[in-house]
Design an enzyme around this catalytic site. Structure first.
Site, PDB file in Angstrom:
ATOM      1  N   ASN A 292      42.270  23.154  97.247  1.00 11.56           N
ATOM      2  CA  ASN A 292      40.957  23.745  97.504  1.00 11.56           C
ATOM      3  C   ASN A 292      41.189  25.238  97.723  1.00 11.56           C
ATOM      4  OD1 ASN A 292      38.445  24.560  98.460  1.00 11.56           O
ATOM      5  ND2 ASN A 292      38.132  22.726  99.699  1.00 11.56           N
TER       6      ASN A 292
ATOM      7  N   ARG B  43      39.739  21.913  93.093  1.00  9.42           N
ATOM      8  CA  ARG B  43      38.339  22.271  93.307  1.00  9.42           C
ATOM      9  C   ARG B  43      38.078  23.576  92.564  1.00  9.42           C
ATOM     10  NH1 ARG B  43      35.849  25.978  97.855  1.00  9.42           N
ATOM     11  NH2 ARG B  43      33.642  25.788  97.317  1.00  9.42           N
TER      12      ARG B  43
ATOM     13  N   HIS C 281      28.980  24.211  96.268  1.00  5.66           N
ATOM     14  CA  HIS C 281      29.248  23.277  97.361  1.00  5.66           C
ATOM     15  C   HIS C 281      28.829  21.856  96.977  1.00  5.66           C
ATOM     16  CE1 HIS C 281      28.796  26.885 100.331  1.00  5.66           C
ATOM     17  NE2 HIS C 281      30.070  26.716 100.004  1.00  5.66           N
TER      18      HIS C 281
ATOM     19  N   ARG D  45      28.165  37.366 102.584  1.00  2.11           N
ATOM     20  CA  ARG D  45      27.319  37.424 101.394  1.00  2.11           C
ATOM     21  C   ARG D  45      25.855  37.538 101.805  1.00  2.11           C
ATOM     22  NH1 ARG D  45      29.769  32.384  98.153  1.00  2.11           N
ATOM     23  NH2 ARG D  45      31.091  32.177  99.992  1.00  2.11           N
TER      24      ARG D  45
ATOM     25  N   GLU E 149      35.842  17.408 101.445  1.00  3.61           N
ATOM     26  CA  GLU E 149      35.897  17.742 100.026  1.00  3.61           C
ATOM     27  C   GLU E 149      37.176  17.246  99.377  1.00  3.61           C
ATOM     28  OE1 GLU E 149      33.637  21.776  99.173  1.00  3.61           O
ATOM     29  OE2 GLU E 149      34.873  21.983 100.973  1.00  3.61           O
TER      30      GLU E 149
END
Length: 369
Positions: free
Chosen positions: A7, A66, A153, A213, A356
């Site tokens: 990841n 990922r 996501h 962000r 994840e």
């Protein structure tokens, strides 16, 4: 089958080796501050090679990566081949903080005998309708330049949404809004485990306020800063991705530090949190309208799972939608999932731990078997 999952973040590489048959984690770790002074590795490939050494090459039967952006090219997990990696390179500009590094790792490990599978954050949003993913821009922008909403996501949203449905004993019409609140932040509306809308867009820059962000803003801001303030497009891109959000508002990207400053009465931190919460609440309200109701609101990821204050502030403005949490449950939630709902709530509010790496391992196994 032991699946080593990578990841890749902008300056990190999280890894986990998972026995995908019994879903047991054999080894895991984090390589931090990659490419930075005093960091753990000079680049992401070196970090991945160190992870393989830590796990033991003999223990790795397959590798799962990922990948943040799969665009329209990759609507589902895909085995990494030279041709696939060449096509993937064309998407680098759509996720400049993540895709190039993740791709470099996959390219650098092609010499290994273990098969590699690319798992895309965007895949869960392949179910979006054109009304959800198209922008109101000239047709040739879409047809020739792939300008559209992709969403991100997705692996996390899919994992926690299905987990919430199972917990609730739900069905194909269960309506869920999932909030993935971490350094990056996004919201997704789903019905029966199928994505209907999501807050991130063509890139992970759109949507909610994040650590560094900006999230949503008037696109004319970009034109103003390039045409009148003298910034180059790359300057604006860097500022919106790395120097905006919480950091831009109060000089601090870490939510824990921002909340701490807010408690002391710091005006910049207080404003940052107010804007952060307002954006989330506005998104939830719009998604309830799109869904035509709501069965559960789900909090996940670092901030969503661990910040009692953020959950409380988000929910306190949503009582008219039937969302109400018990303060004691919110303070003491330990189970996974945890139900925070008060007795009179018409909508369930859950905290669901995302995983994840496990989600990616499942998809790798499904792709290869």
């Amino acid at each position: 089958m032991n699946v080593l999952v990578f990841n890749v973040g902008s300056t990190t590489l999280k890894y986990a080796c998972i026995d995908s048959e019994i879903e047991d984690t054999i080894a895991s770790g984090l390589v931090d501050r990659i490419g930075q002074p005093g960091g753990d590795a000079i680049n992401h490939l070196i970090a991945a090679e160190e992870a393989i050494q830590n796990v033991g090459l003999q223990n790795v039967h397959a590798i799962g990566h990922r990948i943040v952006q799969g665009g329209s090219l990759f609507p589902e997990p895909t085995i990494a081949t030279a041709e696939v990696l060449t096509r993937l390179k064309t998407l680098d500009t759509l996720a400049p903080l993540h895709n190039p590094s993740a791709r470099a790792v996959a390219e650098g490990l092609t010499k290994m005998t273990a098969p590699q599978v690319l798992v895309f954050d965007t895949s869960y949003f392949a179910s979006l309708s054109p009304a959800a993913y198209r922008y109101a821009v000239p047709e040739d922008w879409y047809s020739e330049h792939a300008v559209r909403r992709y969403g991100f996501h997705g692996t996390s949203h899919q994992f926690v949404t299905q987990k919430a449905i199972d917990f609730l004993g739900g069905h194909e019409q269960t309506k869920i809004i999932s909030l993935h609140l971490g350094g990056g932040a996004s919201a997704t509306a789903s019905i029966g485990g199928r994505a209907i809308d999501t807050s991130m867009g063509m890139t992970p820059l759109e949507g909610l306020v994040m650590a560094s962000r900006s999230g949503d803003l008037d696109p004319a801001v970009v034109l103003h800063m390039t045409e009148h303030a003298g910034l180059s497009p790359s300057d604006v891109r860097e500022a919106l991705n790395r120097r905006s959000g919480l950091f831009g508002l109060c000089g601090e990207p870490d939510m824990r530090a921002v909340l701490g400053r807010r408690q002391t009465g710091d005006p910049a931190a207080t404003l940052a949190i107010d804007i952060y919460i307002r954006r989330i609440v506005k998104t939830i309200g719009s998604y309830i309208a799109v869904l035509g109701g709501l069965d559960a609101l789900v909090f996940t990821a670092g901030v969503g799972q661990h910040s009692t204050e953020i959950r409380e502030m988000v929910c306190q403005s949503l009582g008219h939608f039937g969302i109400s949490i018990c303060p004691q449950k919110n303070e003491t939630c330990r189970d996974d999932p945890s139900d925070l709902s008060s007795k009179n709530a018409r909508v369930r509010t859950l905290v669901v731990a995302t995983n994840e790496e496990l989600a990616i391992a499942r998809l790798v196994r499904k792709t290869l078997l």
